[in-house]
Write a protein that holds these residues in place. Structure first.
Motif, PDB file in Angstrom:
ATOM      1  N   ALA A 171      33.665  47.402  37.549  1.00 14.67           N
ATOM      2  CA  ALA A 171      34.730  48.235  36.987  1.00 14.67           C
ATOM      3  C   ALA A 171      34.280  48.805  35.649  1.00 14.67           C
ATOM      4  N   ARG A 172      34.877  49.913  35.251  1.00  9.32           N
ATOM      5  CA  ARG A 172      34.532  50.536  33.969  1.00  9.32           C
ATOM      6  C   ARG A 172      35.112  49.740  32.807  1.00  9.32           C
ATOM      7  N   PHE A 173      34.400  49.776  31.715  1.00  9.87           N
ATOM      8  CA  PHE A 173      34.792  49.176  30.452  1.00  9.87           C
ATOM      9  C   PHE A 173      34.671  47.655  30.512  1.00  9.87           C
ATOM     10  N   THR A 174      35.064  47.000  29.422  1.00 19.92           N
ATOM     11  CA  THR A 174      34.763  45.581  29.266  1.00 19.92           C
ATOM     12  C   THR A 174      35.768  44.662  29.942  1.00 19.92           C
ATOM     13  N   GLN A 175      37.049  44.919  29.790  1.00 16.77           N
ATOM     14  CA  GLN A 175      38.059  43.956  30.223  1.00 16.77           C
ATOM     15  C   GLN A 175      38.802  44.276  31.514  1.00 16.77           C
ATOM     16  N   PRO A 176      38.948  45.530  31.943  1.00 17.60           N
ATOM     17  CA  PRO A 176      39.746  45.799  33.147  1.00 17.60           C
ATOM     18  C   PRO A 176      39.236  45.096  34.403  1.00 17.60           C
ATOM     19  N   GLY A 177      37.915  44.876  34.498  1.00 14.51           N
ATOM     20  CA  GLY A 177      37.359  44.259  35.696  1.00 14.51           C
ATOM     21  C   GLY A 177      37.290  42.749  35.662  1.00 14.51           C
ATOM     22  N   LEU A 178      37.772  42.105  34.584  1.00 17.59           N
ATOM     23  CA  LEU A 178      37.726  40.646  34.523  1.00 17.59           C
ATOM     24  C   LEU A 178      38.562  40.074  35.664  1.00 17.59           C
ATOM     25  N   PRO A 179      37.973  39.203  36.501  1.00 20.57           N
ATOM     26  CA  PRO A 179      38.644  38.785  37.734  1.00 20.57           C
ATOM     27  C   PRO A 179      39.594  37.610  37.570  1.00 20.57           C
ATOM     28  N   THR A 180      40.495  37.488  38.526  1.00 20.38           N
ATOM     29  CA  THR A 180      41.324  36.297  38.654  1.00 20.38           C
ATOM     30  C   THR A 180      40.532  35.221  39.392  1.00 20.38           C
ATOM     31  N   ARG A 181      41.059  34.012  39.400  1.00 17.67           N
ATOM     32  CA  ARG A 181      40.356  32.926  40.087  1.00 17.67           C
ATOM     33  C   ARG A 181      40.240  33.200  41.591  1.00 17.67           C
ATOM     34  N   SER A 182      41.294  33.700  42.204  1.00 18.29           N
ATOM     35  CA  SER A 182      41.226  33.949  43.642  1.00 18.29           C
ATOM     36  C   SER A 182      40.193  35.016  43.965  1.00 18.29           C
ATOM     37  N   GLU A 183      40.024  35.998  43.083  1.00 22.94           N
ATOM     38  CA  GLU A 183      39.004  37.030  43.307  1.00 22.94           C
ATOM     39  C   GLU A 183      37.600  36.440  43.235  1.00 22.94           C
ATOM     40  N   VAL A 184      37.391  35.514  42.304  1.00 25.80           N
ATOM     41  CA  VAL A 184      36.082  34.860  42.204  1.00 25.80           C
ATOM     42  C   VAL A 184      35.832  33.993  43.436  1.00 25.80           C
ATOM     43  N   GLU A 185      36.839  33.261  43.851  1.00 28.57           N
ATOM     44  CA  GLU A 185      36.680  32.396  45.017  1.00 28.57           C
ATOM     45  C   GLU A 185      36.387  33.213  46.273  1.00 28.57           C
ATOM     46  N   SER A 186      37.046  34.353  46.431  1.00 32.00           N
ATOM     47  CA  SER A 186      36.790  35.214  47.588  1.00 32.00           C
ATOM     48  C   SER A 186      35.370  35.767  47.547  1.00 32.00           C
ATOM     49  N   PHE A 187      34.934  36.175  46.348  1.00 31.34           N
ATOM     50  CA  PHE A 187      33.576  36.695  46.164  1.00 31.34           C
ATOM     51  C   PHE A 187      32.548  35.642  46.574  1.00 31.34           C
ATOM     52  N   LEU A 188      32.737  34.409  46.127  1.00 32.59           N
ATOM     53  CA  LEU A 188      31.804  33.338  46.453  1.00 32.59           C
ATOM     54  C   LEU A 188      31.851  32.994  47.937  1.00 32.59           C
ATOM     55  N   ALA A 189      33.054  32.966  48.512  1.00 36.29           N
ATOM     56  CA  ALA A 189      33.186  32.635  49.931  1.00 36.29           C
ATOM     57  C   ALA A 189      32.452  33.640  50.807  1.00 36.29           C
ATOM     58  N   GLU A 190      32.516  34.915  50.428  1.00 34.57           N
ATOM     59  CA  GLU A 190      31.819  35.953  51.196  1.00 34.57           C
ATOM     60  C   GLU A 190      30.312  35.741  51.185  1.00 34.57           C
ATOM     61  N   ARG A 191      29.816  34.980  50.212  1.00 37.47           N
ATOM     62  CA  ARG A 191      28.381  34.736  50.083  1.00 37.47           C
ATOM     63  C   ARG A 191      27.998  33.310  50.463  1.00 37.47           C
ATOM     64  N   GLY A 192      28.939  32.614  51.086  1.00 32.87           N
ATOM     65  CA  GLY A 192      28.640  31.294  51.630  1.00 32.87           C
ATOM     66  C   GLY A 192      28.802  30.129  50.684  1.00 32.87           C
TER      67      GLY A 192
END
Length: 363
Positions: free
Chosen positions: A335-356
């Motif tokens: 995402a553009r800029f420094t803070q708008p793209g900071l993820p929630t916990r569920s977003e991080v967990e989904s990202f990791l799950a997609e990668r095993g």
């Protein structure tokens, strides 16, 4: 205070309070045709502003992950400072210890070319005027972790070190906060502005977690390889955990820890004097500004706030925490800029799950 993550789970039975000491800056972005050479020029196709500052970035990243985070900072009594205060009020970050001064608010001019290369110039004296008052020092004693950036004025850094040392040497029944230090910025950039080399050296030996990026580490230690060697040697010479902190005394032999980041080339973790290297996640990067701060927040979440003392980290040493933090940083880069793209916990967990990987970065 206890926060419940957006995944619905109370993280490890409760969320410790993390106190972040650093700037809450305004970033003024210029999308330029090219980064100008000396005596050269460029054309800005777009000019906009966003919120930044290492201290605020880390606090807000932890807030997005569901942690209780507070910010110790100082803003200007001007339009920029008012915008920063209004923005913080809309987040879950505790801004009780954000002071207001007469100096111009700290802000950064960021030039970004079409390839994503950047040049950053910071101005404004508001954060340089930060002082730690009695309330802020008391908050440190109550926190579970204290984060400090090298952009903090040296007098503030020294006072934090002295305060942590006093807490570690104090009441046997107390539980001193873990200390996290980020060596952000080259040595030249920090002169008369941030933490001095002698004080950085103290953090190297006192911090539970020491983080440095690919610019700061070689600038301070001489080279990337020298940085790894110096950090590992300092860890091997570290006093027993009982004399560091009673919190640390309940951890295993992989403490203290350090991570040296290398951008897209990955990162090097040094834990208890042992060195491990990790790859960064491959994503379509839109903007890498603030990725290092997002990464540090992820480490704090998993290693400092996310693990009860004495509890194994998913049975896999330091690796899960590094992967989790790398995921936080990678998502932020999309995402553009420094803070708008900071993820929630569920977003991080989904990202990791997609990668095993598991929710915390375990295999």
């Amino acid at each position: 205070m206890t926060r419940v993550s957006d995944s619905g789970d109370d993280a490890d039975g409760g969320s410790p309070a993390v106190l972040s000491i650093g700037a809450a800056a305004i970033d003024e972005w210029y999308a330029v045709s090219n980064l100008p050479e000396p005596d050269g020029g460029a054309f800005a196709r777009e000019v906009t502003s966003a919120f930044g500052g290492v201290g605020a970035n880390v606090a807000i990243a932890l807030d997005r992950l569901g942690r209780d985070a507070g910010l110790v900072s100082r803003v200007g009594d001007d339009e920029y400072g008012r915008r920063a205060r209004e923005y913080l009020a809309e987040t879950g970050v505790d801004a009780t210890h954000v002071a207001v001064g007469d100096d111009p608010h700290t802000r950064s001019l960021i030039l970004r070319d079409p390839d994503g290369e950047r040049a950053i110039v910071t101005a404004g004296e508001s954060f340089r005027g930060l002082r730690l008052d009695g309330d802020a020092l008391a908050a440190m004693a109550d926190a579970d972790a204290v984060f400090l950036t090298a952009y903090a004025p040296d007098r503030v850094s020294r006072r934090v070190l002295d305060r942590i040392a006093a807490l570690r040497d104090g009441d046997e029944t107390a539980d001193p906060p873990a200390l996290v230090f980020d060596l952000s910025g080259s040595v030249e950039e920090l002169v008369d502005r941030g933490t001095e080399p002698e004080t950085v050296h103290r953090f190297l030996h006192a911090a539970d977690l020491f983080v440095a990026d690919g610019v700061a580490a070689p600038a301070f230690f001489g080279s990337a390889d020298a940085a790894v060697e110096r950090v590992a040697a300092a860890q091997r010479r570290a006093p027993g955990s009982e004399s560091r902190s009673r919190r640390g005394s309940q951890r295993d032999s992989t403490w203290p820890r350090a991570v040296l980041t290398h951008g897209a080339d990955g990162m090097t973790a040094v834990a208890g004097g042992e060195v491990s290297r990790f790859d960064a996640f491959d994503v379509d990067t839109v903007d890498a500004t603030g990725a290092g701060d997002a990464f540090t927040a992820g480490l704090i979440d998993r290693w400092i706030a996310g693990t009860s003392p004495g509890t194994p980290e998913d049975g896999d040493g330091v690796a899960p925490g590094v992967r989790f933090a790398a995921a936080v940083a990678a998502i932020n880069c999309t995402a553009r800029f420094t803070q708008p793209g900071l993820p929630t916990r569920s977003e991080v967990e989904s990202f990791l799950a997609e990668r095993g990987y598991g929710p915390g970065g375990s295999r």
